[in-house]
Motif scaffolding. Structure first.
Motif, short mmCIF file in Angstrom:
data_model
loop_
_atom_site.label_atom_id
_atom_site.label_comp_id
_atom_site.label_asym_id
_atom_site.label_seq_id
_atom_site.Cartn_x
_atom_site.Cartn_y
_atom_site.Cartn_z
N THR A 45 153.90 -23.68 73.81
CA THR A 45 152.61 -24.03 74.44
C THR A 45 151.66 -22.85 74.32
O THR A 45 152.06 -21.69 74.42
N LEU A 46 150.38 -23.16 74.10
CA LEU A 46 149.35 -22.15 73.92
C LEU A 46 148.19 -22.49 74.85
O LEU A 46 147.98 -23.66 75.18
N GLN A 47 147.42 -21.47 75.20
CA GLN A 47 146.30 -21.70 76.13
C GLN A 47 144.96 -21.73 75.43
O GLN A 47 143.97 -22.14 76.01
N GLN A 48 144.92 -21.26 74.18
CA GLN A 48 143.64 -21.17 73.46
C GLN A 48 143.85 -21.51 72.01
O GLN A 48 144.85 -21.08 71.40
N LEU A 49 142.87 -22.18 71.40
CA LEU A 49 142.99 -22.53 69.98
C LEU A 49 143.08 -21.29 69.10
O LEU A 49 143.73 -21.32 68.06
N THR A 50 142.47 -20.19 69.54
CA THR A 50 142.52 -18.95 68.74
C THR A 50 143.97 -18.47 68.55
O THR A 50 144.28 -17.80 67.58
N GLU A 51 144.85 -18.85 69.50
CA GLU A 51 146.26 -18.45 69.38
C GLU A 51 146.96 -19.16 68.21
O GLU A 51 148.10 -18.83 67.88
N ILE A 188 138.95 -32.78 61.52
CA ILE A 188 138.23 -31.62 62.06
C ILE A 188 138.33 -30.45 61.10
O ILE A 188 137.35 -29.75 60.90
N LEU A 189 139.51 -30.28 60.46
CA LEU A 189 139.63 -29.20 59.48
C LEU A 189 140.78 -29.52 58.54
O LEU A 189 141.92 -29.70 58.99
N ILE A 275 138.29 -20.83 63.86
CA ILE A 275 137.36 -21.87 63.40
C ILE A 275 137.49 -23.10 64.31
O ILE A 275 136.50 -23.68 64.75
N LEU A 276 138.75 -23.46 64.62
CA LEU A 276 138.97 -24.62 65.49
C LEU A 276 138.37 -24.38 66.88
O LEU A 276 137.76 -25.28 67.47
N HIS A 277 138.54 -23.16 67.36
CA HIS A 277 138.02 -22.79 68.69
C HIS A 277 136.50 -22.98 68.73
O HIS A 277 135.94 -23.46 69.71
N GLU A 278 135.86 -22.62 67.63
CA GLU A 278 134.39 -22.71 67.55
C GLU A 278 133.93 -24.15 67.32
O GLU A 278 132.93 -24.60 67.87
N LEU A 279 134.69 -24.90 66.52
CA LEU A 279 134.29 -26.29 66.21
C LEU A 279 134.53 -27.23 67.41
O LEU A 279 133.71 -28.09 67.69
N HIS A 280 135.67 -27.08 68.04
CA HIS A 280 136.09 -28.01 69.09
C HIS A 280 135.49 -27.67 70.44
O HIS A 280 135.49 -26.51 70.80
N PRO A 281 135.03 -28.60 71.25
CA PRO A 281 134.83 -30.00 70.90
C PRO A 281 133.46 -30.18 70.26
O PRO A 281 132.46 -29.70 70.79
N SER A 309 140.58 -37.08 72.22
CA SER A 309 139.45 -36.25 71.78
C SER A 309 139.80 -34.77 71.64
O SER A 309 138.91 -33.92 71.58
N GLY A 310 141.10 -34.49 71.61
CA GLY A 310 141.58 -33.16 71.27
C GLY A 310 141.84 -33.09 69.76
O GLY A 310 141.17 -33.79 68.98
N ILE A 311 142.84 -32.30 69.39
CA ILE A 311 143.12 -32.09 67.96
C ILE A 311 144.57 -32.48 67.69
O ILE A 311 145.47 -32.16 68.48
N ILE A 312 144.79 -33.13 66.55
CA ILE A 312 146.15 -33.52 66.19
C ILE A 312 146.36 -33.34 64.69
O ILE A 312 145.46 -33.64 63.90
N GLY A 313 147.52 -32.83 64.32
CA GLY A 313 147.84 -32.78 62.88
C GLY A 313 148.60 -31.54 62.47
O GLY A 313 149.09 -30.76 63.29
N TRP A 314 148.67 -31.39 61.18
CA TRP A 314 149.51 -30.38 60.55
C TRP A 314 148.68 -29.14 60.23
O TRP A 314 147.63 -29.23 59.61
N LEU A 315 149.21 -27.99 60.66
CA LEU A 315 148.54 -26.71 60.43
C LEU A 315 149.44 -25.81 59.60
O LEU A 315 150.60 -25.59 59.98
N ASP A 316 148.91 -25.32 58.50
CA ASP A 316 149.71 -24.43 57.66
C ASP A 316 148.78 -23.50 56.88
O ASP A 316 148.21 -23.89 55.86
N PRO A 317 148.62 -22.27 57.36
CA PRO A 317 147.67 -21.36 56.70
C PRO A 317 148.10 -20.96 55.29
O PRO A 317 147.28 -20.47 54.51
N THR A 318 149.39 -21.19 54.95
CA THR A 318 149.82 -20.82 53.60
C THR A 318 150.02 -22.04 52.71
O THR A 318 150.41 -21.92 51.55
N GLY A 319 149.82 -23.23 53.27
CA GLY A 319 149.96 -24.45 52.48
C GLY A 319 148.76 -25.34 52.72
O GLY A 319 147.63 -24.85 52.78
#
Ligand SMILES: C=C(O[C@H]1C=CC=C(C(=O)O)[C@@H]1O)C(=O)O
Length: 372
Positions: A45-51, A188-189, A275-281, A309-319
């Protein structure tokens, strides 16, 4: 989409009753279900999208982070594509403890009560819009319905895949979030290496049979332009070589929206969370000015959006990353489902039209529930 074996349906159902963390999703215009699963322990669990910077996994983030609704990240101990491989991956799983069954059944509200409640919220929203305190506010609502005795989450996921080829379909379960099923049209991204993509999606009309209507009212054009302006401004802070296509009419199930595509380059991908932190919501789900609109909505909407209205999906900075706004979705709690939908309100909006629009958006999930 091919139908998996019955045992897989039962297995996935069992997993949604446990403290296992997993997601099954299908990207638009593909026929490939993808399973992401954490084999041990619970999702981070995380408290901020920047994490999320530098992290990899399946993300489910709420509209508003609270202690009850953290951002969750499912560690991809298992990633399997297509039903046979998913079946094999689920064969030798450890036993997960049972989920807390702390969700008391909600009384099912009549349509009259729901509409009265919506109209009262609409009045709270339209006043500051008319006073020009806001340019746009997104007002959402939810409603709870009983599920059929033989409801199976995977059946519903497959119905959604078959009904909505253009959308990202997801079935996500973690102990912290419960079970969510959705069918979203809004990226969203997404992207990989240097090539990235986001969209400005807003404005809604129903399909006319098989024909896409393309005559957009000024209200719809304005509400989409607000989203476009915001995304353009935000992306310019992070990316280069921004190109734009649209607005054009894009279908989403039995609805159409106005959509602008934004393509841009990122020099490095270690800061996707920023980027997500800045875009959302975005103003597609919140409003303008952003911070004040966010405060206003959380104080005045009169409901808890949870992961809608949150964010859902796959995150992979190397893929490859494929993150979406969690729209046209529902939360499964025992033998009930809570469906969510909202719409952009401008000073020129009327309650009846906006109510009808939320009905049509909720039909995205309602229609596939009735197919079960
Ligand atoms: C907020 C939702 O949709 C957004 C995306 C497309 C069109 C929208 C609209 O016309 O208001 C919303 O901005 C929802 O589906 O609940």
């Amino acid at each position: 989409m091919t139908i998996p074996e019955k045992t897989l349906q039962a297995q996935i159902h069992e997993l949604t009753l446990s403290r296992c963390s997993f997601a099954i999703y299908r990207l638009p215009w593909t026929d490939e279900p993808i399973l992401v699963m954490q084999q041990e322990g619970e999702a981070q669990t995380l408290q901020q999208l920047t994490e999320l910077n530098g992290k990899k996994g399946f993300v489910l983030a709420p509209f508003q982070v609270t202690p009850q609704h953290p951002i969750v990240l499912i560690r991809p101990d298992i990633v399997a594509k297509e039903w046979p491989a998913i079946g094999t991956a689920l064969k030798d799983l450890p036993q997960f403890p049972a989920a807390d069954n702390t969700c008391p059944s909600e009384p099912v509200q009549t349509e009259t009560t729901l509409k009265e409640r919506y109209e009262a919220a609409f009045d709270r929203f339209i006043t500051p819009l008319k006073e020009k305190k806001f340019q746009k506010l997104v007002l959402s609502r939810h409603y709870t319905t009983d599920l059929k005795e033989d409801f199976r989450p995977l059946d519903t996921f497959i119905q959604a895949c078959n009904s909505y080829p253009r959308m990202m379909i997801s079935l996500c379960h973690t102990p912290q979030t419960g079970t969510w099923i959705g069918s979203t049209p809004e990226i969203i991204l997404s992207g990989q290496e240097e090539q990235w993509h986001t969209v400005a999606l807003a404005g809604t009309m129903p399909m006319q049979g098989d024909v896409m209507p393309t005559e957009w009212s000024q209200k719809n054009q304005e509400e989409q332009a607000y989203v476009g302006d915001y995304i353009r401004k935000t992306i310019k802070k992070f990316g280069s070589k921004l190109t734009e296509k649209g607005p054009y009419t894009a279908r989403a199930g039995q609805l159409v929206h106005l959509k602008t595509d934004f393509h841009f380059m990122l020099k490095e991908t270690g800061h996707l969370g920023d980027i997500l932190h800045e875009l959302h919501p975005t103003p597609a789900v919140c409003g303008l000015p952003k911070e004040q609109a966010y405060e206003f909505i959380t104080a005045n909407e009169g409901g808890d959006r949870c992961y809608y209205s949150g964010i859902i999906g796959w995150l992979d900075p190397t893929g490859h990353t494929s993150l979406y706004v969690n729209l046209r979705c529902m939360h499964i709690t025992g033998h009930q489902a809570t469906l969510y939908a909202g719409g952009g309100i401008l000073a020129s909006s009327t309650a009846d039209t906006e109510w009808e629009e939320t009905q049509q958006k909720m039909n995205t999930m309602r229609n596939i529930l009735s197919l079960n």
